[in-house]
Design a protein around this motif. Structure first.
Motif, PDB file in Angstrom:
ATOM      1  N   ALA A 143     -13.537   6.328   7.221  1.00  0.00           N
ATOM      2  CA  ALA A 143     -12.382   7.171   7.566  1.00  0.00           C
ATOM      3  C   ALA A 143     -12.757   8.191   8.640  1.00  0.00           C
ATOM      4  CB  ALA A 143     -11.858   7.875   6.321  1.00  0.00           C
ATOM      5  N   HIS A 144     -13.911   8.831   8.471  1.00  0.00           N
ATOM      6  CA  HIS A 144     -14.366   9.795   9.483  1.00  0.00           C
ATOM      7  C   HIS A 144     -14.583   9.102  10.829  1.00  0.00           C
ATOM      8  CE1 HIS A 144     -14.715  13.427   7.161  1.00  0.00           C
ATOM      9  NE2 HIS A 144     -15.497  12.866   6.256  1.00  0.00           N
ATOM     10  N   TYR A 145     -15.175   7.913  10.780  1.00  0.00           N
ATOM     11  CA  TYR A 145     -15.470   7.198  12.023  1.00  0.00           C
ATOM     12  C   TYR A 145     -14.186   6.826  12.758  1.00  0.00           C
ATOM     13  CZ  TYR A 145     -17.691   3.993  15.278  1.00  0.00           C
ATOM     14  OH  TYR A 145     -18.124   3.381  16.423  1.00  0.00           O
ATOM     15  N   GLU A 146     -13.194   6.359  12.011  1.00  0.00           N
ATOM     16  CA  GLU A 146     -11.924   5.989  12.637  1.00  0.00           C
ATOM     17  C   GLU A 146     -11.255   7.185  13.306  1.00  0.00           C
ATOM     18  OE1 GLU A 146     -10.588   3.130  13.121  1.00  0.00           O
ATOM     19  OE2 GLU A 146     -11.965   1.893  11.966  1.00  0.00           O
ATOM     20  N   LEU A 147     -11.515   8.370  12.779  1.00  0.00           N
ATOM     21  CA  LEU A 147     -10.957   9.596  13.352  1.00  0.00           C
ATOM     22  C   LEU A 147     -11.857  10.177  14.443  1.00  0.00           C
ATOM     23  CD1 LEU A 147      -9.745  11.267  10.028  1.00  0.00           C
ATOM     24  CD2 LEU A 147      -8.282  10.352  11.844  1.00  0.00           C
ATOM     25  N   LYS A 148     -12.943   9.430  14.745  1.00  0.00           N
ATOM     26  CA  LYS A 148     -13.933   9.887  15.731  1.00  0.00           C
ATOM     27  C   LYS A 148     -14.586  11.204  15.309  1.00  0.00           C
ATOM     28  CE  LYS A 148     -12.056   7.455  19.762  1.00  0.00           C
ATOM     29  NZ  LYS A 148     -11.244   6.517  18.972  1.00  0.00           N
ATOM     30  N   GLN A 149     -14.674  11.395  14.013  1.00  0.00           N
ATOM     31  CA  GLN A 149     -15.355  12.575  13.470  1.00  0.00           C
ATOM     32  C   GLN A 149     -16.805  12.176  13.195  1.00  0.00           C
ATOM     33  OE1 GLN A 149     -12.919  13.520  10.039  1.00  0.00           O
ATOM     34  NE2 GLN A 149     -11.335  14.495  11.284  1.00  0.00           N
ATOM     35  N   GLN A 180      -4.106   5.798   7.166  1.00  0.00           N
ATOM     36  CA  GLN A 180      -3.851   7.240   7.017  1.00  0.00           C
ATOM     37  C   GLN A 180      -5.190   7.897   6.650  1.00  0.00           C
ATOM     38  OE1 GLN A 180      -0.814   7.130   3.980  1.00  0.00           O
ATOM     39  NE2 GLN A 180       0.826   6.717   5.458  1.00  0.00           N
ATOM     40  N   TYR A 181      -6.098   7.925   7.625  1.00  0.00           N
ATOM     41  CA  TYR A 181      -7.469   8.333   7.351  1.00  0.00           C
ATOM     42  C   TYR A 181      -7.591   9.808   6.986  1.00  0.00           C
ATOM     43  CZ  TYR A 181      -8.141   3.835   9.607  1.00  0.00           C
ATOM     44  OH  TYR A 181      -8.060   2.507   9.929  1.00  0.00           O
ATOM     45  N   ARG A 182      -6.796  10.656   7.612  1.00  0.00           N
ATOM     46  CA  ARG A 182      -6.865  12.084   7.290  1.00  0.00           C
ATOM     47  C   ARG A 182      -6.492  12.340   5.835  1.00  0.00           C
ATOM     48  NH1 ARG A 182      -7.814  14.889  11.801  1.00  0.00           N
ATOM     49  NH2 ARG A 182      -7.205  13.932  13.784  1.00  0.00           N
ATOM     50  N   GLU A 183      -5.514  11.590   5.331  1.00  0.00           N
ATOM     51  CA  GLU A 183      -5.093  11.747   3.937  1.00  0.00           C
ATOM     52  C   GLU A 183      -6.118  11.138   2.977  1.00  0.00           C
ATOM     53  OE1 GLU A 183      -3.326  10.578   6.382  1.00  0.00           O
ATOM     54  OE2 GLU A 183      -1.498  11.780   6.569  1.00  0.00           O
ATOM     55  N   ALA A 218      -8.842   7.504 -10.117  1.00  0.00           N
ATOM     56  CA  ALA A 218      -7.469   7.795  -9.694  1.00  0.00           C
ATOM     57  C   ALA A 218      -7.467   8.228  -8.230  1.00  0.00           C
ATOM     58  CB  ALA A 218      -6.871   8.884 -10.573  1.00  0.00           C
ATOM     59  N   TYR A 219      -8.402   9.090  -7.879  1.00  0.00           N
ATOM     60  CA  TYR A 219      -8.483   9.551  -6.486  1.00  0.00           C
ATOM     61  C   TYR A 219      -8.900   8.423  -5.546  1.00  0.00           C
ATOM     62  CZ  TYR A 219      -7.829  14.473  -7.705  1.00  0.00           C
ATOM     63  OH  TYR A 219      -7.308  15.677  -8.137  1.00  0.00           O
ATOM     64  N   ILE A 220      -9.806   7.566  -6.009  1.00  0.00           N
ATOM     65  CA  ILE A 220     -10.272   6.507  -5.124  1.00  0.00           C
ATOM     66  C   ILE A 220      -9.186   5.464  -4.922  1.00  0.00           C
ATOM     67  CG2 ILE A 220     -11.327   4.732  -6.606  1.00  0.00           C
ATOM     68  CD1 ILE A 220     -12.966   6.448  -3.574  1.00  0.00           C
ATOM     69  N   THR A 221      -8.327   5.275  -5.933  1.00  0.00           N
ATOM     70  CA  THR A 221      -7.185   4.365  -5.756  1.00  0.00           C
ATOM     71  C   THR A 221      -6.265   4.890  -4.662  1.00  0.00           C
ATOM     72  OG1 THR A 221      -7.250   3.629  -8.068  1.00  0.00           O
ATOM     73  CG2 THR A 221      -5.174   3.341  -6.893  1.00  0.00           C
ATOM     74  N   LEU A 222      -5.999   6.184  -4.704  1.00  0.00           N
ATOM     75  CA  LEU A 222      -5.158   6.804  -3.684  1.00  0.00           C
ATOM     76  C   LEU A 222      -5.823   6.723  -2.311  1.00  0.00           C
ATOM     77  CD1 LEU A 222      -2.655   8.443  -2.901  1.00  0.00           C
ATOM     78  CD2 LEU A 222      -3.895  10.519  -3.563  1.00  0.00           C
ATOM     79  N   ALA A 223      -7.122   6.999  -2.269  1.00  0.00           N
ATOM     80  CA  ALA A 223      -7.851   6.952  -0.999  1.00  0.00           C
ATOM     81  C   ALA A 223      -7.821   5.550  -0.393  1.00  0.00           C
ATOM     82  CB  ALA A 223      -9.302   7.394  -1.205  1.00  0.00           C
ATOM     83  N   PHE A 258       0.817  -1.213   0.000  1.00  0.00           N
ATOM     84  CA  PHE A 258       0.000   0.000   0.000  1.00  0.00           C
ATOM     85  C   PHE A 258       0.853   1.265   0.000  1.00  0.00           C
ATOM     86  CE2 PHE A 258      -2.346  -3.302   2.474  1.00  0.00           C
ATOM     87  CZ  PHE A 258      -3.182  -3.671   1.437  1.00  0.00           C
ATOM     88  N   LYS A 259       1.993   1.204   0.647  1.00  0.00           N
ATOM     89  CA  LYS A 259       2.895   2.356   0.626  1.00  0.00           C
ATOM     90  C   LYS A 259       3.381   2.613  -0.795  1.00  0.00           C
ATOM     91  CE  LYS A 259       7.002   4.224   2.930  1.00  0.00           C
ATOM     92  NZ  LYS A 259       8.080   3.960   3.921  1.00  0.00           N
ATOM     93  N   GLY A 260       3.718   1.546  -1.503  1.00  0.00           N
ATOM     94  CA  GLY A 260       4.141   1.695  -2.894  1.00  0.00           C
ATOM     95  C   GLY A 260       3.032   2.261  -3.750  1.00  0.00           C
ATOM     96  N   SER A 261       1.795   1.864  -3.463  1.00  0.00           N
ATOM     97  CA  SER A 261       0.653   2.374  -4.223  1.00  0.00           C
ATOM     98  C   SER A 261       0.480   3.873  -4.009  1.00  0.00           C
ATOM     99  CB  SER A 261      -0.621   1.633  -3.805  1.00  0.00           C
ATOM    100  OG  SER A 261      -1.712   2.032  -4.602  1.00  0.00           O
ATOM    101  N   VAL A 262       0.589   4.313  -2.739  1.00  0.00           N
ATOM    102  CA  VAL A 262       0.466   5.745  -2.439  1.00  0.00           C
ATOM    103  C   VAL A 262       1.560   6.534  -3.154  1.00  0.00           C
ATOM    104  CG1 VAL A 262       0.725   7.467  -0.622  1.00  0.00           C
ATOM    105  CG2 VAL A 262      -0.732   5.483  -0.237  1.00  0.00           C
TER     106      VAL A 262
END
Length: 414
Positions: A193-199, A163-166, A150-155, A126-130
């Protein structure tokens, strides 16, 4: 490799092959030897003769020397051959090496980067993908427009790395570019992602969107209710759950009990009782002693004494209990069901203590008094007074009834 990864890689591999063929045909600087090797390899790939294709390409690669165009195309095609054989780690190395040659034209290099990022995802890197997707974005031309995918692949890669904030801005861009056609999974990714950040507030907003998009899906209504409850918004939590109930989605016992409890907690016990009662009639909630007691409590909270007593009686018949018996007896006094009380108290529950039996006698005395039966009342109070814990309450009644009896006798003799 699972089906998801194969679903990603099949179109990826095809795109690599197509871009290789196009690039090889259009570049005059590609040597004749490399061109013939790539074309032959493609024929062998089509025949699924991957070993022969690999050998042909390796031979061509060893003779490419410093010809970066030749090396780029050959390495790219080798990556495709490896991907076709599920050799994804090997495939990613070939594609990365192909880009590193600098011999691929910019559009083709971008395609390979994009495919490489997805291959990294499929292989768990996943690091290589990012990193690769960021390079892809950095190398976009001024007229190039990123696709939502493209954006969803990065997400997705960011989420895998926690890396939920990113991940959130990437998935937001994907949803925005989709022009209202974003699939359900993208919203789930954003919500997670929001839930994991308690948002919880933005997570709730995503769930609200999902409810609007898929009102027939129970899980979003129940999740929305739970999210509102977690945020301390009890009114909206109840509203979401009631909406699911009205749509006929709540059919499981736990769900219906939860709704009834929410209603009672929100100060609407009558509605809670109705929900629970109907669920029992429909066979969705078991008519167990515990559930019947709960239903009776809701009726009691709603100040509906008779339904509360009748429900308690049903529970009592299943499992006679002195505490429940006394509770019913007291409620029967309130509802003026004196004859029912006398019948109920006449047979104390097997586990009744001496004090509880005396309490039943005391209540029986009150019931007789209210029915204008002073002699029976006096007898009941006298029996109740034999218990020291109850005598303090029974003695004034005994004194009063004796006094009344004496006055009555005195009037008759005069």
């Amino acid at each position: 490799m699972n089906k998801l990864h194969k679903g990603i890689l099949a179109p990826v591999a095809l795109a690599v092959l197509m871009s290789t063929a196009s690039w090889a045909a259009e570049q005059p600087s590609l040597s004749d030897r490399a061109y013939r090797a790539v074309n032959k390899a493609q024929e062998l790939i089509a025949a699924k003769k991957y070993g022969e294709a690999n050998a042909k390409l390796q031979e061509a690669l060893s003779g490419a020397g410093e010809k970066v165009y030749d090396k780029g195309v050959i390495l790219q095609t080798l990556g495709f051959v490896a991907a076709q054989q599920d050799q994804y780690s090997k495939a990613t190395k070939y594609f990365a090496d192909a880009i590193a040659t600098g011999g691929l034209p910019q559009p083709v290099a971008q395609q390979v980067r994009y495919n490489l990022a997805q291959l990294y995802m499929a292989d768990g890197n996943f690091k290589g993908s990012v990193t690769t997707m960021k390079e892809w974005f950095a190398n976009l031309g001024k007229d190039d427009k990123p696709t939502p995918h493209a954006y969803i692949t990065l997400a997705n890669a960011h989420v895998q790395l926690k890396q939920y904030r990113e991940a959130i801005p990437a998935v937001d861009s994907a949803i925005k570019l989709s022009a209202g056609k974003a699939p359900e999974s993208w919203y789930l990714l954003k919500m997670g992602a929001h839930y994991e950040l308690k948002q919880y507030k933005p997570a709730t907003e995503v769930l609200t969107t999902l409810v609007g998009m898929f009102p027939e899906k129970k899980k979003y209504w129940t999740q929305l209710s739970a999210m509102y409850m977690q945020a301390g918004n009890d009114a909206k939590a109840l509203s979401a759950l009631e909406s699911a109930y009205r749509l006929g989605m709540l059919t499981e016992q736990a769900e219906l009990l939860r709704l009834a409890n929410y209603l009672a907690f929100a100060g609407i016990p009558h509605r809670g009782a109705r929900v629970l009662e109907q669920a029992m009639k429909a066979g969705q909630v078991e008519r167990s002693v515990a559930n019947l007691k709960t239903l009776a409590n809701y009726w009691h909270q709603a100040k509906e004494l008779n339904p509360a007593i009748d429900t308690m009686m049903t529970a009592y018949r299943q499992a006679p209990n002195a505490e429940l018996q006394l509770k019913m007896a007291r409620m029967m006094i309130q509802s003026k069901r004196y004859q029912d009380l006398v019948a109920l108290a006449g047979k104390p529950a097997g586990n009744a203590s001496g004090e509880q039996r005396a309490d039943l006698k005391f209540l029986t005395g009150v019931a007789y008094f209210e029915q204008d039966k002073p002699q029976q009342a006096l007898t009941a109070f006298t029996q109740a007074a034999q218990n020291g814990q109850v005598s303090g309450r029974a003695t004034p009644w005994i004194s009063f009834l004796k006094e009344q009896s004496q006055e009555a006798n005195s009037s008759q003799t005069q």
